[in-house]
Design an enzyme around this catalytic site. Structure first.
Site, PDB file in Angstrom:
ATOM      1  N   SER A  72      76.789 -40.272  -3.389  1.00  0.00           N
ATOM      2  CA  SER A  72      76.805 -39.948  -4.773  1.00  0.00           C
ATOM      3  C   SER A  72      78.054 -40.692  -5.677  1.00  0.00           C
ATOM      4  O   SER A  72      77.767 -40.616  -6.775  1.00  0.00           O
ATOM      5  CB  SER A  72      76.917 -38.405  -4.918  1.00  0.00           C
ATOM      6  OG  SER A  72      78.293 -37.987  -4.806  1.00  0.00           O
ATOM      7  N   LYS A 104      82.221 -34.853  -7.644  1.00  0.00           N
ATOM      8  CA  LYS A 104      81.727 -35.516  -8.979  1.00  0.00           C
ATOM      9  C   LYS A 104      82.700 -35.892 -10.116  1.00  0.00           C
ATOM     10  O   LYS A 104      83.750 -35.217  -9.977  1.00  0.00           O
ATOM     11  CB  LYS A 104      80.331 -34.723  -9.864  1.00  0.00           C
ATOM     12  CG  LYS A 104      79.324 -34.380  -8.747  1.00  0.00           C
ATOM     13  CD  LYS A 104      78.359 -35.431  -9.056  1.00  0.00           C
ATOM     14  CE  LYS A 104      77.466 -35.326  -7.824  1.00  0.00           C
ATOM     15  NZ  LYS A 104      76.912 -33.874  -7.448  1.00  0.00           N
TER      16      LYS A 104
END
Lengths: 202, 202
Positions: free
Chosen positions: B121, B159
């Site tokens: 990610s 993130k």
DNA sequence: TTGAATGTTCTCCTTTTGTTCTCTATTATT
DNA sequence: AATAATAGAGAACAAAAGGAGAACATTCAA
């Protein structure tokens, strides 16, 4: 100055907080560090509180607050706890086999040195402009290694290494917009192989 | 100045402190330099103390404090030579601007911990599957930081962080094939901020 | 409201560690 | 030869650190 038991306790609490999002109970700490008595843990917590490393809300269950700022300038070991695996959307998964990373092992070997990378030629391999790579000093390389190579004794470059037939060597950049170039083996001098890479976001 | 035994003792202590982050016990020193008697070690320590190379907190276990000069000119410090920049594709810059990279500054702080990354990610930010990220344990973040966030107290994720109006928080993956998701701030708990990243090729 | 879980405060114990001795041996220097 | 400096072993003791567990107080959720 912390005693080993206090250090263990503190590390356990930190780890617990990160994994679970709340502080542990005395029993959980005791189990976590292999002690049977809650009273002992309480004593350690009081000691840590007096050293300003955490604060305790009296009688409140899970009432431990870590004092992260004070934590900052404690004595340091080149060992950082490896808490677990993080995967998007999953709880943090604990790792059983390896609990800490020893940077001394990782990097501090006499035949290692560091280089700071400029340019984007290895971008697709996750080596970005400004990163530091750890090089093991050696004169040979295997196919697939990322090497520091000296071309014609002048130009140094960081590329992936591949041996071709007929004494040719292919140096492959990991960047779609750049092309691999083949050289006669005599023109290439291997300076070392990348064994690690690190980046600071500070 | 120092006798051979004193030198051995001092070196052992220096090494121990750097590796473990706390000073050794007399028994550990004795074992480390091949001596059976704690009393002997104590005598050496007293002598080193009188020579101002260290100080001893009486009766305190692991109560040895090295004086700062004792650290200097030690090659065992957590420092690796930083030889220079390597410009991929461009000619090399001098190998002679000899800086050093100090791992202590880089990542070694007790409020740091490591996580191993699973998944892609954050690939476009150069954080690959299998990499280790160094996290600074804190509960707040600034826009643009890469954070470890706990969603609803369970799911952990890595993130990029962005604050939106109306108490919303946007968590942005660095991967073109994935989408950013906005959450109510109450659902998000910041566990830490990425301050470093490292990868081993061994 | 009530009971189980948790935090708090004790006392007691063992082990480890630091400290101070005395004794011995070796080596270099005067 | 005598002396001093260095090196080591080990006994004996005090203090610190580590630990068990009882007893009680307080929370908190069913």
């Amino acid at each position: 100055m912390l005693t080993p038991s206090e250090t263990k306790t503190l590390k356990f609490i930190q780890k617990y907080c990160i994994e679970k999002g709340c502080s542990p109970t005395l029993t959980e700490i005791a189990d976590g560090i292999g002690i049977k008595s809650r009273g002992v843990i309480h004593r350690y917590l009081k000691s840590l509180e007096s050293k300003k490393l955490l604060s305790i809300v009296s009688n409140r269950k899970r009432g431990i607050c870590l004092n992260l700022e004070a934590y900052e300038n404690q004595s340091i070991a080149p060992i950082i706890p490896l808490l677990g695996r993080i995967a998007a959307g999953q709880p943090i998964e604990a790792i059983e086999d390896r609990h800490e990373i020893n940077l001394a092992d990782f990097i501090m070997n006499p035949d290692r040195f560091a280089l700071q990378v400029t340019g984007e030629s290895m971008m697709d391999a996750g080596i970005l402009d400004g990163d530091t790579v750890i090089i093991k000093h050696q004169n040979t390389a295997n196919n697939g290694d990322i090497v520091v190579a000296l071309i014609d004794g002048i130009e140094a470059t960081l590329k992936r290494f591949k041996k071709l037939p007929k004494g040719m060597i292919l140096l492959i950049p990991e960047n779609k917009s750049m092309e691999a170039i083949a050289y006669e083996a005599e023109r290439i001098q291997i300076q070392g192989v990348v064994v690690g890479q690190l980046r600071s976001y500070q």
